[in-house]
Motif scaffolding. Structure first.
Motif, PDB file in Angstrom:
ATOM      1  N   VAL A  43     -44.592  -2.205 -10.141  1.00  0.00           N
ATOM      2  CA  VAL A  43     -45.446  -2.220 -11.382  1.00  0.00           C
ATOM      3  C   VAL A  43     -44.820  -3.807 -11.659  1.00  0.00           C
ATOM      4  O   VAL A  43     -43.791  -3.785 -12.064  1.00  0.00           O
ATOM      5  CB  VAL A  43     -45.538  -1.168 -12.082  1.00  0.00           C
ATOM      6  CG1 VAL A  43     -46.594  -1.740 -12.468  1.00  0.00           C
ATOM      7  CG2 VAL A  43     -46.214   0.116 -11.180  1.00  0.00           C
ATOM      8  N   VAL A  44     -45.804  -4.811 -11.540  1.00  0.00           N
ATOM      9  CA  VAL A  44     -45.800  -5.673 -12.773  1.00  0.00           C
ATOM     10  C   VAL A  44     -46.736  -5.119 -14.145  1.00  0.00           C
ATOM     11  O   VAL A  44     -47.294  -5.529 -14.467  1.00  0.00           O
ATOM     12  CB  VAL A  44     -46.277  -7.109 -11.717  1.00  0.00           C
ATOM     13  CG1 VAL A  44     -46.230  -7.947 -12.552  1.00  0.00           C
ATOM     14  CG2 VAL A  44     -45.871  -7.271 -10.676  1.00  0.00           C
ATOM     15  N   THR A  45     -45.697  -5.759 -14.680  1.00  0.00           N
ATOM     16  CA  THR A  45     -46.141  -5.129 -16.439  1.00  0.00           C
ATOM     17  C   THR A  45     -45.515  -6.660 -17.191  1.00  0.00           C
ATOM     18  O   THR A  45     -46.561  -6.758 -17.733  1.00  0.00           O
ATOM     19  CB  THR A  45     -44.376  -4.327 -16.827  1.00  0.00           C
ATOM     20  OG1 THR A  45     -43.344  -5.295 -16.900  1.00  0.00           O
ATOM     21  CG2 THR A  45     -44.719  -2.950 -15.604  1.00  0.00           C
ATOM     22  N   HIS A  46     -45.203  -7.974 -16.294  1.00  0.00           N
ATOM     23  CA  HIS A  46     -45.096  -9.017 -16.799  1.00  0.00           C
ATOM     24  C   HIS A  46     -46.003 -10.093 -16.695  1.00  0.00           C
ATOM     25  O   HIS A  46     -45.734 -10.094 -15.032  1.00  0.00           O
ATOM     26  CB  HIS A  46     -43.919  -8.906 -17.754  1.00  0.00           C
ATOM     27  CG  HIS A  46     -43.408  -8.676 -19.212  1.00  0.00           C
ATOM     28  ND1 HIS A  46     -43.083  -6.917 -18.314  1.00  0.00           N
ATOM     29  CD2 HIS A  46     -43.633  -8.945 -20.279  1.00  0.00           C
ATOM     30  CE1 HIS A  46     -42.858  -6.730 -19.542  1.00  0.00           C
ATOM     31  NE2 HIS A  46     -42.796  -7.240 -21.081  1.00  0.00           N
ATOM     32  N   ALA A  47     -46.275 -11.318 -16.741  1.00  0.00           N
ATOM     33  CA  ALA A  47     -47.172 -12.311 -15.984  1.00  0.00           C
ATOM     34  C   ALA A  47     -47.538 -13.210 -17.118  1.00  0.00           C
ATOM     35  O   ALA A  47     -47.754 -12.365 -18.200  1.00  0.00           O
ATOM     36  CB  ALA A  47     -48.198 -11.583 -15.076  1.00  0.00           C
ATOM     37  N   GLY A  48     -47.512 -14.793 -16.924  1.00  0.00           N
ATOM     38  CA  GLY A  48     -47.954 -15.464 -17.643  1.00  0.00           C
ATOM     39  C   GLY A  48     -46.664 -15.821 -19.400  1.00  0.00           C
ATOM     40  O   GLY A  48     -46.919 -16.253 -20.446  1.00  0.00           O
ATOM     41  N   GLY A  49     -45.350 -14.639 -19.479  1.00  0.00           N
ATOM     42  CA  GLY A  49     -44.848 -15.059 -20.194  1.00  0.00           C
ATOM     43  C   GLY A  49     -45.096 -13.800 -21.568  1.00  0.00           C
ATOM     44  O   GLY A  49     -44.127 -13.247 -22.341  1.00  0.00           O
ATOM     45  N   LYS A  50     -46.166 -12.760 -20.887  1.00  0.00           N
ATOM     46  CA  LYS A  50     -45.797 -11.821 -21.801  1.00  0.00           C
ATOM     47  C   LYS A  50     -46.309 -10.805 -21.159  1.00  0.00           C
ATOM     48  O   LYS A  50     -46.546 -10.864 -20.164  1.00  0.00           O
ATOM     49  CB  LYS A  50     -47.114 -11.688 -22.881  1.00  0.00           C
ATOM     50  CG  LYS A  50     -48.505 -12.534 -22.495  1.00  0.00           C
ATOM     51  CD  LYS A  50     -49.590 -12.474 -23.617  1.00  0.00           C
ATOM     52  CE  LYS A  50     -50.711 -13.171 -22.366  1.00  0.00           C
ATOM     53  NZ  LYS A  50     -52.458 -14.074 -23.534  1.00  0.00           N
ATOM     54  N   GLU A  51     -46.328  -9.407 -21.897  1.00  0.00           N
ATOM     55  CA  GLU A  51     -46.859  -8.560 -21.415  1.00  0.00           C
ATOM     56  C   GLU A  51     -48.404  -7.928 -21.008  1.00  0.00           C
ATOM     57  O   GLU A  51     -49.003  -8.231 -21.769  1.00  0.00           O
ATOM     58  CB  GLU A  51     -46.131  -6.937 -22.572  1.00  0.00           C
ATOM     59  CG  GLU A  51     -46.745  -5.700 -21.840  1.00  0.00           C
ATOM     60  CD  GLU A  51     -46.115  -4.296 -22.265  1.00  0.00           C
ATOM     61  OE1 GLU A  51     -44.925  -4.874 -23.529  1.00  0.00           O
ATOM     62  OE2 GLU A  51     -46.401  -3.700 -21.560  1.00  0.00           O
ATOM     63  N   LEU A  52     -48.931  -7.032 -19.802  1.00  0.00           N
ATOM     64  CA  LEU A  52     -49.848  -7.931 -19.180  1.00  0.00           C
ATOM     65  C   LEU A  52     -50.787  -6.220 -19.988  1.00  0.00           C
ATOM     66  O   LEU A  52     -50.075  -5.117 -20.693  1.00  0.00           O
ATOM     67  CB  LEU A  52     -49.381  -7.710 -17.832  1.00  0.00           C
ATOM     68  CG  LEU A  52     -49.597  -8.579 -16.805  1.00  0.00           C
ATOM     69  CD1 LEU A  52     -49.391  -8.114 -15.632  1.00  0.00           C
ATOM     70  CD2 LEU A  52     -50.455  -9.729 -17.676  1.00  0.00           C
ATOM     71  N   GLU A  53     -51.777  -6.654 -20.539  1.00  0.00           N
ATOM     72  CA  GLU A  53     -51.837  -5.805 -20.652  1.00  0.00           C
ATOM     73  C   GLU A  53     -52.880  -4.163 -20.281  1.00  0.00           C
ATOM     74  O   GLU A  53     -52.533  -2.718 -20.260  1.00  0.00           O
ATOM     75  CB  GLU A  53     -54.111  -5.597 -21.181  1.00  0.00           C
ATOM     76  CG  GLU A  53     -53.908  -6.476 -22.690  1.00  0.00           C
ATOM     77  CD  GLU A  53     -55.500  -6.713 -23.213  1.00  0.00           C
ATOM     78  OE1 GLU A  53     -56.010  -6.569 -22.598  1.00  0.00           O
ATOM     79  OE2 GLU A  53     -55.803  -8.111 -23.856  1.00  0.00           O
ATOM     80  N   GLU A  54     -52.576  -4.412 -18.496  1.00  0.00           N
ATOM     81  CA  GLU A  54     -52.978  -3.353 -17.228  1.00  0.00           C
ATOM     82  C   GLU A  54     -52.083  -3.860 -16.553  1.00  0.00           C
ATOM     83  O   GLU A  54     -52.297  -4.796 -16.171  1.00  0.00           O
ATOM     84  CB  GLU A  54     -54.605  -3.739 -17.424  1.00  0.00           C
ATOM     85  CG  GLU A  54     -54.426  -1.934 -15.727  1.00  0.00           C
ATOM     86  CD  GLU A  54     -55.561  -1.648 -15.147  1.00  0.00           C
ATOM     87  OE1 GLU A  54     -56.618  -2.507 -15.182  1.00  0.00           O
ATOM     88  OE2 GLU A  54     -55.480  -1.452 -14.234  1.00  0.00           O
ATOM     89  N   PRO A  55     -51.156  -2.859 -16.260  1.00  0.00           N
ATOM     90  CA  PRO A  55     -49.743  -3.323 -15.404  1.00  0.00           C
ATOM     91  C   PRO A  55     -50.958  -3.146 -13.974  1.00  0.00           C
ATOM     92  O   PRO A  55     -51.504  -3.043 -13.556  1.00  0.00           O
ATOM     93  CB  PRO A  55     -49.007  -1.647 -15.587  1.00  0.00           C
ATOM     94  CG  PRO A  55     -49.354  -1.484 -16.835  1.00  0.00           C
ATOM     95  CD  PRO A  55     -51.116  -1.362 -17.142  1.00  0.00           C
ATOM     96  N   LEU A  56     -50.041  -3.853 -13.271  1.00  0.00           N
ATOM     97  CA  LEU A  56     -50.783  -4.708 -11.708  1.00  0.00           C
ATOM     98  C   LEU A  56     -49.493  -3.727 -10.756  1.00  0.00           C
ATOM     99  O   LEU A  56     -48.249  -4.020 -11.298  1.00  0.00           O
ATOM    100  CB  LEU A  56     -50.956  -5.615 -11.411  1.00  0.00           C
ATOM    101  CG  LEU A  56     -51.885  -6.724 -13.076  1.00  0.00           C
ATOM    102  CD1 LEU A  56     -51.386  -7.563 -12.085  1.00  0.00           C
ATOM    103  CD2 LEU A  56     -52.959  -6.027 -12.724  1.00  0.00           C
ATOM    104  N   VAL A  57     -50.412  -3.297  -9.334  1.00  0.00           N
ATOM    105  CA  VAL A  57     -49.231  -2.686  -8.749  1.00  0.00           C
ATOM    106  C   VAL A  57     -49.369  -3.641  -7.217  1.00  0.00           C
ATOM    107  O   VAL A  57     -50.459  -4.184  -7.271  1.00  0.00           O
ATOM    108  CB  VAL A  57     -49.927  -1.220  -8.044  1.00  0.00           C
ATOM    109  CG1 VAL A  57     -49.541  -0.037  -9.502  1.00  0.00           C
ATOM    110  CG2 VAL A  57     -50.850  -1.199  -7.771  1.00  0.00           C
TER     111      VAL A  57
END
Length: 486
Positions: free
Chosen positions: A93-107
């Motif tokens: 699961v990807v939880t962070h991107a663009g330097g911040k935590e994502l609202e919805e995780p991406l698998v």
RNA sequence: CGGGACGUGGCGCAGUCCGGUAGCGCACCUGAAUGGGGUUCAGGGGGUCGCCGGUUCGAAUCCGGCCGUCCCGACCA
């Protein structure tokens, strides 16, 4: 264990032998991230040849290639109940991107059904838009607890076919068609003849109505699930609101199928044909068909090299993938071993004596019964013969692999003790009756680690249908094939 | 996450019990002679011994902690 020349003899420790072959043939290497494999150029060359062949077969059946994204919203994966239950433990699961935590995780996709049917739903309004036959070549990730080069890596490359149909019958037909396509590929290209059949509920793809599989028998008599074709029914279309208007003006959910084969096939190829020296490749998948090794000696070197180049060109002109090993290091013997380790089907040796006599020394990697490994042939005749010899090797490898599979298939096993004896002894496929209960399936698995690989397709079924269940002795409802698997 | 083993040049290992400043084989580089099944000789480069801390005049070696890998199981194409 390891023999004098370095490789572990097959049979003494099959797992160690397998790893040695893969590493020493330069097919792949370990990566710094656990379970993720680096595929080296030579190994990728084999995969590329597989891709080319499969891609052709898919196009013949009307499939088009497309590409869907690596990242999928977590909510997509969670929509189909069995699907999430099956895949949740192994998704990254990807939880962070663009330097911040994502609202919805991406698998990171473990497979692409959800994103693909989400898109199909947008593209289809009417039965006239169906069927859709799509295929994608991609990487997927499943965070497995234990990994093995090619056979079970965290990330792997595959093709995944996805189709949508207007009727249940058409989807079922497609599912069987793709199963047959995989089987044909394994037989005609890999010389690895699989058993085909239906998976039990326990072994079925998470989210499918029916899963069919190709099960190949490796040289250590364990089974390898080599390809799967799923009839998904309307399980996904209902969850992704994938509806269409029917011919009679009504509305229905689409009927889906999916299927795939992966880089695991490269592992299957190694375990099907490899020997104590290393890899043995079927010609149709070999990156190099013929390696030309010049034997240089003093004054004659120039003439030998010129001849070697001429032979390479002549072979290439006949559609043969020929490689000239003109490195000036080492001795010819070292080159011979290297190319044998890599499984190249034919080697042509050219030395001063051959130039003088106008002959070529042709050496086979795979030696079928009654054949000579090495032959001395008049030059032009030898070159002309190569395409035919490659075809003959391909055919012989399939024939021998088929004979081996059958020799290690045990039919009509009725006694549970006998079953255990086979599974815990030499192994292989055991054909036996099954009452259909998951309890019997589980009990045998707990006792022996063998699983029902499939309920065989009609042509594989025994002439005398088994009457009683191998495990409980109750009335059999189907014939099942058991084996320990990879 | 349970059971077992192991971390020392690129790879495979010895050295650890009994502390004294790191070695072997393969691979690699240079040169020469070789070349029909893994050539030979000579020379050479490369490792703060998984990490952190402790004991000691001195630690690859002893002690403590952590990390990692592999094998067996559970999970799986």
């Amino acid at each position: 264990m390891a023999n004098e020349k370095g490789l572990t003899p097959r049979g003494e420790d099959f797992a160690a032998w397998y790893n040695e072959v893969v590493l020493r043939a330069e097919l792949a290497d370990y990566s710094p991230v656990r379970g993720c494999m680096v595929i080296r150029p030579y190994g990728y060359g084999i995969w590329e040849n597989m891709q080319r062949a499969l891609d052709g077969l898919f196009k013949e059946t009307g499939h088009e290639n497309a590409y869907f994204p690596l990242l999928i919203p977590q909510s997509f994966i969670e929509r189909e109940k069995e699907h999430i239950a099956g895949f949740a433990p192994e998704v990254a699961v990807v939880t962070h991107a663009g330097g911040k935590e994502l609202e919805e995780p991406l698998v990171i996709r473990p497979t692409s059904e959800t994103i693909i049917y989400h898109m199909f739903a947008k593209w289809v309004q009417s039965y006239r838009d169906l069927p859709i036959l799509m295929n994608q070549w991609a990487n997927v990730m499943r965070w497995e607890l234990r990994t093995r080069l090619f056979l079970r890596t965290s990330e792997f490359l595959w093709q995944e076919g996805h189709t949508a149909h207007a009727s249940e019958a058409e989807a079922q037909e497609e599912t069987q068609l793709i199963l047959g396509l995989y089987r044909r590929f394994m037989e005609d290209w890999m010389a690895m003849p699989p058993l085909t059949g239906l998976k039990t509920e326990a072994e079925r793809f998470a989210g499918a109505v029916r899963t069919y599989a190709c099960e190949a028998l490796m040289q250590d008599n364990r089974a390898l699930q080599a390809g799967t074709s799923h009839n998904l029914g309307q399980n996904f279309s209902r969850q992704f609101d994938f509806r269409f208007q029917t011919e009679d003006g009504g509305e229905d959910y689409a009927w889906n199928t999916s299927g795939g084969v992966s880089t695991r096939l490269v592992g299957g190829l190694v375990m099907t044909h490899g020997d104590d020296v290393g890899l043995v490749l079927p010609p149709r998948l070999a990156p190099v068909h013929v390696v030309v090794v010049p034997i240089l000696r003093g004054d004659a070197s120039e003439a030998v090299l010129a001849k070697a180049r001429a032979v390479q060109d002549a072979l290439a002109a006949r559609g043969v993938r020929a490689h000239l090993d003109d490195r000036d290091t080492g001795t010819p013997g070292a080159k011979f071993w290297e190319w044998e380790r890599k499984g190249v089907p034919l080697r042509v040796e050219i030395g001063p004596k051959d130039v003088e006599k106008g002959q070529l020394v042709v050496v086979r990697r795979y030696v079928a019964d009654g054949q000579e490994k090495k032959s001395f042939l008049e030059e032009s005749a030898a070159v002309d013969a190569v395409p035919g010899v490659l075809d003959a090797i391909q055919a012989a490898m399939l024939e021998d692999a088929l004979a081996r599979r059958e020799a290690n298939s045990h039919r009509g096993v009725e006694d549970y003790g006998r079953f255990r004896e086979i599974i815990e002894g030499d192994g292989g496929f055991v054909y036996a009756g099954w009452c259909g209960s998951a309890d019997c399936e589980t009990k045998a698995k707990d006792d022996t680690k063998a699983t029902i690989r499939c309920l065989p397709s009609e042509e594989f079924r025994s002439a005398d249908a088994p009457q009683s269940c191998l495990v409980c002795g109750g009335a059999a409802t189907a014939e099942a094939v058991w084996a320990r698997a990879y």
